[in-house]
Scaffold this motif. Structure first.
Motif, PDB file in Angstrom:
ATOM      1  N   GLU A  58       1.980  15.745  -7.185  1.00 35.22           N
ATOM      2  CA  GLU A  58       0.394  16.013  -7.055  1.00 35.22           C
ATOM      3  C   GLU A  58      -0.280  14.528  -7.167  1.00 35.22           C
ATOM      4  O   GLU A  58      -1.352  14.916  -7.207  1.00 35.22           O
ATOM      5  N   ARG A  59       0.326  14.033  -8.489  1.00 36.79           N
ATOM      6  CA  ARG A  59      -0.795  12.798  -9.117  1.00 36.79           C
ATOM      7  C   ARG A  59      -0.500  11.801  -7.786  1.00 36.79           C
ATOM      8  O   ARG A  59      -1.980  10.978  -8.336  1.00 36.79           O
ATOM      9  N   VAL A  60      -0.155  11.680  -7.354  1.00 37.18           N
ATOM     10  CA  VAL A  60       0.034   9.300  -5.903  1.00 37.18           C
ATOM     11  C   VAL A  60      -1.326  10.765  -5.485  1.00 37.18           C
ATOM     12  O   VAL A  60      -1.427   9.704  -4.339  1.00 37.18           O
ATOM     13  N   ILE A  61      -1.119  11.918  -4.495  1.00 39.43           N
ATOM     14  CA  ILE A  61      -1.944  12.474  -3.528  1.00 39.43           C
ATOM     15  C   ILE A  61      -3.074  12.318  -3.933  1.00 39.43           C
ATOM     16  O   ILE A  61      -4.291  11.822  -3.391  1.00 39.43           O
ATOM     17  N   ALA A  62      -3.429  12.962  -5.687  1.00 42.18           N
ATOM     18  CA  ALA A  62      -4.544  12.620  -5.993  1.00 42.18           C
ATOM     19  C   ALA A  62      -5.623  11.273  -6.480  1.00 42.18           C
ATOM     20  O   ALA A  62      -6.567  11.136  -6.334  1.00 42.18           O
ATOM     21  N   GLU A  63      -4.519  10.083  -6.577  1.00 44.94           N
ATOM     22  CA  GLU A  63      -4.916   9.103  -6.704  1.00 44.94           C
ATOM     23  C   GLU A  63      -5.125   7.885  -5.091  1.00 44.94           C
ATOM     24  O   GLU A  63      -6.016   7.368  -5.236  1.00 44.94           O
ATOM     25  N   ALA A  64      -4.570   8.109  -4.655  1.00 47.03           N
ATOM     26  CA  ALA A  64      -4.615   7.785  -2.798  1.00 47.03           C
ATOM     27  C   ALA A  64      -6.087   8.601  -2.417  1.00 47.03           C
ATOM     28  O   ALA A  64      -7.099   7.596  -2.185  1.00 47.03           O
ATOM     29  N   GLN A  67      -1.114   1.730  -6.765  1.00 40.23           N
ATOM     30  CA  GLN A  67      -1.378   0.375  -7.367  1.00 40.23           C
ATOM     31  C   GLN A  67      -0.914  -0.610  -6.528  1.00 40.23           C
ATOM     32  O   GLN A  67      -1.369  -1.699  -6.355  1.00 40.23           O
ATOM     33  N   ALA A  68       0.670  -0.720  -6.561  1.00 43.19           N
ATOM     34  CA  ALA A  68       1.139  -0.880  -6.095  1.00 43.19           C
ATOM     35  C   ALA A  68       1.796  -1.033  -4.821  1.00 43.19           C
ATOM     36  O   ALA A  68       1.542  -2.507  -4.249  1.00 43.19           O
ATOM     37  N   ALA A  69       0.951   0.104  -3.413  1.00 44.63           N
ATOM     38  CA  ALA A  69       0.699  -0.326  -2.883  1.00 44.63           C
ATOM     39  C   ALA A  69      -0.300  -0.942  -2.311  1.00 44.63           C
ATOM     40  O   ALA A  69      -0.499  -1.670  -0.942  1.00 44.63           O
ATOM     41  N   CYS A 100       7.850   7.042  -6.832  1.00 49.29           N
ATOM     42  CA  CYS A 100       6.244   8.160  -7.793  1.00 49.29           C
ATOM     43  C   CYS A 100       7.285   9.375  -8.698  1.00 49.29           C
ATOM     44  O   CYS A 100       6.315  10.045  -9.088  1.00 49.29           O
ATOM     45  N   GLY A 101       8.520   9.231  -8.828  1.00 47.83           N
ATOM     46  CA  GLY A 101       8.908  10.473 -10.044  1.00 47.83           C
ATOM     47  C   GLY A 101      10.028   9.746 -10.844  1.00 47.83           C
ATOM     48  O   GLY A 101      10.190   8.770  -9.997  1.00 47.83           O
ATOM     49  N   GLN A 102      10.657  10.720 -11.865  1.00 43.70           N
ATOM     50  CA  GLN A 102      10.613  10.544 -12.650  1.00 43.70           C
ATOM     51  C   GLN A 102      10.611   9.316 -14.179  1.00 43.70           C
ATOM     52  O   GLN A 102      11.492   8.347 -13.750  1.00 43.70           O
ATOM     53  N   TYR A 103       9.611   9.078 -14.370  1.00 44.58           N
ATOM     54  CA  TYR A 103       9.148   8.640 -15.108  1.00 44.58           C
ATOM     55  C   TYR A 103       8.960   8.644 -16.296  1.00 44.58           C
ATOM     56  O   TYR A 103       8.930  10.326 -16.446  1.00 44.58           O
ATOM     57  N   ASN A 104       8.676   8.291 -17.362  1.00 42.75           N
ATOM     58  CA  ASN A 104       7.725   8.286 -18.781  1.00 42.75           C
ATOM     59  C   ASN A 104       7.413   7.380 -19.581  1.00 42.75           C
ATOM     60  O   ASN A 104       7.547   6.371 -19.167  1.00 42.75           O
TER      61      ASN A 104
END
Length: 190
Positions: free
Chosen positions: A174-180, A144-146, A125-129
């Protein structure tokens, strides 16, 4: 007992660590071509088991199956000399999906249909752009992948260790927790 390697990038295949643990490793399961690095570093060829997508290896009651991912391989200026994979681990009636690195795509839903559902999905969930959609997921895509995999629980990884992208240090989690939370997906975090 088993060393599992998804691909040959430095943050997934550290030369110094591989030398430190070499005498303790009984079996290596890795993506096609990754074994050449290990052989070069003195690992016995008969300990290395390379897998192509959808191939399995069974070791000490653990079934490991390589699955497709959207990433790339290479160390230094040499690229594309080996494969990158996710892995499915099955033992004692438990199924775990270890994503390695991957951009988001239909391979998650295809893997979910073919091998799922999963008790746990370990996904980056990190090191994206925004300019790297084919090699790393945005945090919302991780959730969504999960879902696509049919995972009961998501464990987000690949954040808070190396600074490979320009996002803030804690932004990925923080973003993945909010989306989950929005999607009502069970999540495990440190």
């Amino acid at each position: 007992d088993v060393l599992l390697i998804t691909h040959d990038h430095y943050d997934h295949l550290d030369h110094r660590l591989m030398l430190q643990i070499k005498k303790k490793v009984k079996t290596v399961v890795c993506s096609l071509g990754v074994g050449a690095h290990l052989e070069h570093w003195g690992y016995a060829k008969d300990k290395i088991n390379e897998t192509d997508w959808h191939e399995s290896y069974v070791a000490t009651g653990l079934k490991l199956t390589a699955a497709p991912a959207r990433h790339f391989s290479g160390r230094g200026i040499r690229r594309g000399q080996s494969l990158w994979s996710a892995f499915i681990l099955e033992a004692a009636g438990i199924k775990l999906y270890l994503g390695g690195d991957s951009g988001y795509g239909k391979h998650f839903s295809e893997t979910g249909k073919r091998y799922g559902p999963f008790d746990l999905a370990i996904l980056e969930c990190g090191q994206y752009n925004q300019f790297w959609p084919y090699i790393h997921m945005m945090p919302e895509e991780t959730v969504q992948a999960a879902i696509d995999l049919g995972a009961k629980t998501l464990l987000p990884v690949h954040w808070g260790k190396f600074a490979l992208a320009m996002h803030e240090w804690t932004e990925p989690i923080e973003r993945v927790i909010a989306e989950a939370d929005k999607k009502n997906i069970q999540i495990l975090t440190p």
